[in-house]
Design an enzyme around this catalytic site. Sequence first.
Site, PDB file in Angstrom:
ATOM      1  CE  LYS A   1      -1.754   1.568   4.054  1.00  0.00           C
ATOM      2  NZ  LYS A   1      -1.451   2.971   4.386  1.00  0.00           N
ATOM      3  CG  ASN A   2       2.243   2.762   3.532  1.00  0.00           C
ATOM      4  OD1 ASN A   2       1.085   3.050   3.253  1.00  0.00           O
ATOM      5  ND2 ASN A   2       2.659   2.591   4.784  1.00  0.00           N
TER       6      ASN A   2
ATOM      7  CB  CYS B   1      -5.087  10.673  12.026  1.00  0.00           C
ATOM      8  SG  CYS B   1      -3.446   9.976  12.023  1.00  0.00           S
TER       9      CYS B   1
ATOM     10  NE  ARG C   1       0.621  10.758   9.943  1.00  0.00           N
ATOM     11  CZ  ARG C   1       0.056   9.773   9.263  1.00  0.00           C
ATOM     12  NH1 ARG C   1      -1.039   9.228   9.717  1.00  0.00           N
ATOM     13  NH2 ARG C   1       0.581   9.337   8.141  1.00  0.00           N
TER      14      ARG C   1
ATOM     15  CG  ASP D   1       3.382   1.609   9.389  1.00  0.00           C
ATOM     16  OD1 ASP D   1       2.976   2.472  10.180  1.00  0.00           O
ATOM     17  OD2 ASP D   1       3.629   1.853   8.187  1.00  0.00           O
TER      18      ASP D   1
ATOM     19  NE  ARG E   1      -7.518   4.480   5.999  1.00  0.00           N
ATOM     20  CZ  ARG E   1      -7.084   5.624   6.458  1.00  0.00           C
ATOM     21  NH1 ARG E   1      -7.457   6.038   7.647  1.00  0.00           N
ATOM     22  NH2 ARG E   1      -6.283   6.378   5.752  1.00  0.00           N
TER      23      ARG E   1
END
Length: 425
Positions: free
Chosen positions: A22-23, A117, A122, A309, A401
């Site tokens: 994803k990233n 978030c 962020r 993560d 997500r």
Amino acid sequence: MDIFRIEGPVRLSGQVTVNGSKNAALPIMAAAILAEGQSSLAGVPRLSDVRLFGDLLQTLGCRVERDADEPMRIDASVISNPVGDYEIVRKMRASICILGPLLARCGRAEVSMPGGCAIGDRPINLHVRGLRELGAEIHLKNGYVIAEAPKGLRGASIFLGGSFGSTVLGTANVMMAAALAKGRTVVESAACEPEISDLANCLNAMGARISGIGSPRLVIEGVPHLHPVQYRVIPDRIEAGTFMVAAAITRGELKLVNCRLDDLMAVVDKLRNVGVTVEPTADGCVVAGTDHLRPTDVTTQPYPGFPTDLQAQLMALLALAEGNSVVIEKIFPDRFMHVAELNRMAADLRKEGPAVIVAGVKNLVAAPVMASDLRASAALVLAGLAAEGTTIINRVYHIDRGYERIEERLNPLGAQIFREDAPAP
Ligand code: EPU
């Protein structure tokens, strides 16, 4: 709204193929903006964040198409509206990585300022600093970052380190903008994450001239044009790490295919440290749990250190170790939303500033819990696999997500995860 009902405990076994990252995929999709014409991206995972990013590109004027099992096609022949709208950006902070490419391609960009978030504030000060060094004029208006480069961007020497180390998407933004700037850019304290190397390799395949890939010093010789590309994104190291912990926490054995172990050295080291077996194979590894999990200390760090993560997932595992562990979060010091939820499942976790002291318990016990952010939610799924009884996870859209139908990936391996409608309030 979907919930997960997880019946545990289970022991996982079998083979699972890791999806594309994803990233890596999100900034590479943004890179397609830099070239007039149609790029084709293979290995892009089918995730809600990816779909949302596709929607964002469409609002800019790109055409984004994808048929079953086909690479994603992004046609950026026309960028008619270089504006990252608040309604999309507020749902996904990764949207900020259109700022650099839009500025380079159109000479102007307006992107809604991402807010904080569940994992922290962020900020984007480093993105802004880097783009200013390249000659952009940037100001904030009505919640939007307005960036302009009427005379074009020019190469510069840029230091991108901040109080929490390098910035992943900040490096992506500056690298994409510098690829089309006039002259040479040197980025010091660049992020070294494999996703950034993948972006740099993709940009080079588009005609960019980037060297120092994978190191904290990137040298970018600007070129006047980039061309569309056919590219395959790397496997997702965070998904792979999550599956590794799934094998470990259920004392099972999983074979991971399409997994780049070299991207996971710190994770493999920690898992071996606590007694988990990780055996490399030609295109992945075999991970086997242990009946006697040892405690350990872990500090999250920029790559090649232990990734933030995977902090929540490792904490779920350490909750079952035979002794006390310490987990220190150095990237997002507030990224501990999972602590209270894991404690509802009979873990013994105590937060002390940016650290959590994990007193190992013999068993986790099922409970209704709340997903808060993507990785915290993954930790709750893992805990649910190991816990005695029925775990209910609310707000599973957080998991969707970043993990593609995780129940369909884990159930063939022995998990019992059921996606159900949340009961009416
Ligand atoms: N930071 C600043 N100023 C900036 C940018 C960042 O101070 O201008 C700070 C952040 O507050 C944080 C640290 O620098 O303390 C690192 O943040 P970074 O910019 O590297 O994070 P990011 O690029 O916004 C990406 C991933 C995150 C991952 C982090 C760290 C994507 C789409 N997101 O975010 O992934 O946690 O790098 O590795 O690539 C996830 O997938 O669940 C996720 C949150």
